[in-house]
Design a protein around this motif. Structure first.
Motif, PDB file in Angstrom:
ATOM      1  N   ARG A 200       1.017  -1.178   0.018  1.00 15.87           N
ATOM      2  CA  ARG A 200       0.149  -0.122  -0.089  1.00 15.87           C
ATOM      3  C   ARG A 200       0.986   0.999  -0.016  1.00 15.87           C
ATOM      4  N   PHE A 201       1.888   1.230   0.770  1.00 14.04           N
ATOM      5  CA  PHE A 201       2.760   2.331   0.708  1.00 14.04           C
ATOM      6  C   PHE A 201       3.526   2.536  -0.767  1.00 14.04           C
ATOM      7  N   LEU A 202       3.742   1.500  -1.408  1.00 16.25           N
ATOM      8  CA  LEU A 202       4.524   1.410  -2.438  1.00 16.25           C
ATOM      9  C   LEU A 202       3.540   2.149  -3.778  1.00 16.25           C
ATOM     10  N   ALA A 203       2.339   1.836  -3.606  1.00 19.61           N
ATOM     11  CA  ALA A 203       1.384   2.031  -4.605  1.00 19.61           C
ATOM     12  C   ALA A 203       1.242   3.547  -4.265  1.00 19.61           C
ATOM     13  N   GLU A 204       0.929   4.061  -2.939  1.00 16.34           N
ATOM     14  CA  GLU A 204       0.907   5.577  -2.821  1.00 16.34           C
ATOM     15  C   GLU A 204       2.140   6.325  -3.188  1.00 16.34           C
ATOM     16  N   HIS A 205       3.090   5.964  -2.895  1.00 15.05           N
ATOM     17  CA  HIS A 205       4.383   6.583  -3.305  1.00 15.05           C
ATOM     18  C   HIS A 205       4.456   6.707  -4.871  1.00 15.05           C
ATOM     19  N   ASP A 206       4.223   5.614  -5.416  1.00 17.91           N
ATOM     20  CA  ASP A 206       4.378   5.785  -6.883  1.00 17.91           C
ATOM     21  C   ASP A 206       3.183   6.643  -7.677  1.00 17.91           C
ATOM     22  N   ARG A 207       2.208   6.672  -7.198  1.00 16.53           N
ATOM     23  CA  ARG A 207       0.980   7.354  -7.432  1.00 16.53           C
ATOM     24  C   ARG A 207       1.334   8.881  -7.388  1.00 16.53           C
ATOM     25  N   VAL A 224       4.231  13.100   0.093  1.00  9.81           N
ATOM     26  CA  VAL A 224       5.251  12.080   0.093  1.00  9.81           C
ATOM     27  C   VAL A 224       6.242  11.841   1.531  1.00  9.81           C
ATOM     28  N   THR A 225       6.122  12.894   2.024  1.00  6.09           N
ATOM     29  CA  THR A 225       6.930  12.999   3.089  1.00  6.09           C
ATOM     30  C   THR A 225       6.230  12.567   4.411  1.00  6.09           C
TER      31      THR A 225
END
Length: 315
Positions: A200-207, A224-225
């Motif tokens: 979930r974190f990676l998906a949010e970061h990439d978005r 992002v921070t």
């Protein structure tokens, strides 16, 4: 005259020998206490025998000598002796499942002699089978079922004993699984939750970093921070949101984190957008992945056995 004396003496000796042998006083007498019976209903049958005193008598076997009836109970009366004649009697409770209209029995007794046994059959007695089926006079009894018989609906009932049995088996199976695989199941559950949060974190970061531009740099860097600090706090159990950049760098032990956070601060407060902006956000993502790998390895690491207590050996 001498011949007459010898004849009388011979007759007396013969009579004495005959009297010395046990002789029955008559036939056994058995009779039903009712003239008619019903299938499956118990009824009584009396049986008695008069015999010479001192003779051993065996009454009929209840398993084979009362057929077609079945003996359910026997009440024996003590032997009554009057003079030289004894009387043994018993009352049998019988039940019949035969459909014969007339049912007869004549159970025997056995006299125990010195050489063998003598079987004496009783007088037969007959009982009538009483049927509850009503028929007209002269009309044979119907043997076929009526074709217009109506079926009676039955109320369905829930099988609570079976439900309790199934629930009990499930609880027992679950307990066995927990005892055998409880540690492994808990470990897999922690790994599953950790993997879900990481994805979930990676998906949010990439978005957030996909369409990074100078117009959206401040808002994107802030999101992002915030997302990164929240995720790192979940992994380490530390309040990253309340720590300064230097404290976070010391906690992670990575100097790249301090440089990346300072770059994101310039993006948030100054709107500065350069080639280093994308690299700083990429560093935060890499640090999160490294922390995730370490947490996963800690979960997979076997739990060490507790140390055994040390005892002082006597010198």
């Amino acid at each position: 005259m001498n011949r007459l004396v010898l004849l009388l003496l011979a007759i007396g000796l013969t009579g004495g020998a005959l009297w010395a042998q046990p002789q029955p006083a008559g036939l056994p007498v058995g009779r039903f206490l009712t003239d008619s019976i019903e299938i499956g209903r118990p009824f009584q049958y009396t049986f008695s025998y008069h015999h010479a005193a001192g003779v051993d008598v065996l009454f009929p076997d209840t398993a084979t000598q009362f057929r077609p009836f079945r003996v359910t109970q026997v009440t024996v009366t003590p032997t009554v002796t009057t003079g030289s004649i004894s009387r043994d009697s018993a009352v049998y409770t019988l039940v019949s499942f035969s459909v014969d209209p007339l049912q007869t029995i004549k159970p025997p007794v056995r006299l125990i002699n010195a050489a063998d046994c003598t079987t004496i059959e009783s007088r037969p007695d007959t009982v009538f089978l009483r049927s509850r089926l009503t028929t007209r006079p002269g009309q044979p009894m119907a043997t076929t079922l009526a074709s217009d018989t109506r079926l009676a609906p039955l109320r369905q009932q829930f099988n609570y004993p079976r439900l309790l049995q199934v629930v009990g088996m499930l609880c027992l199976s679950l307990l066995v699984l927990l005892l055998l695989f409880g540690k492994w199941l808990r470990q897999q559950g922690r790994l599953y939750q950790l993997s879900r949060r990481h994805n979930r974190f990676l998906a949010e970061h990439d978005r957030l970093t996909t369409n990074l531009s100078s117009e959206t740099i401040a808002d994107t860097a802030n999101q992002v921070t915030v997302s990164w600090k929240a995720y790192m706090g979940q992994l380490s159990g530390q309040a990253y949101a309340a720590l300064t950049t230097s404290e976070i760098a010391d906690l992670t032990g990575d100097d790249r984190v301090a440089d990346a956070l300072r770059t994101t601060d310039r993006m948030i407060y100054g709107g500065a957008f350069s080639e280093q902006s994308v690299g700083a956000l990429r560093v935060l993502r890499d640090v999160a992945e490294q922390t995730y790998v370490r947490c996963r390895q800690q979960i997979l690491q076997p739990v060490p056995n507790p140390p055994e207590p040390q005892t002082d050996e006597p010198h």
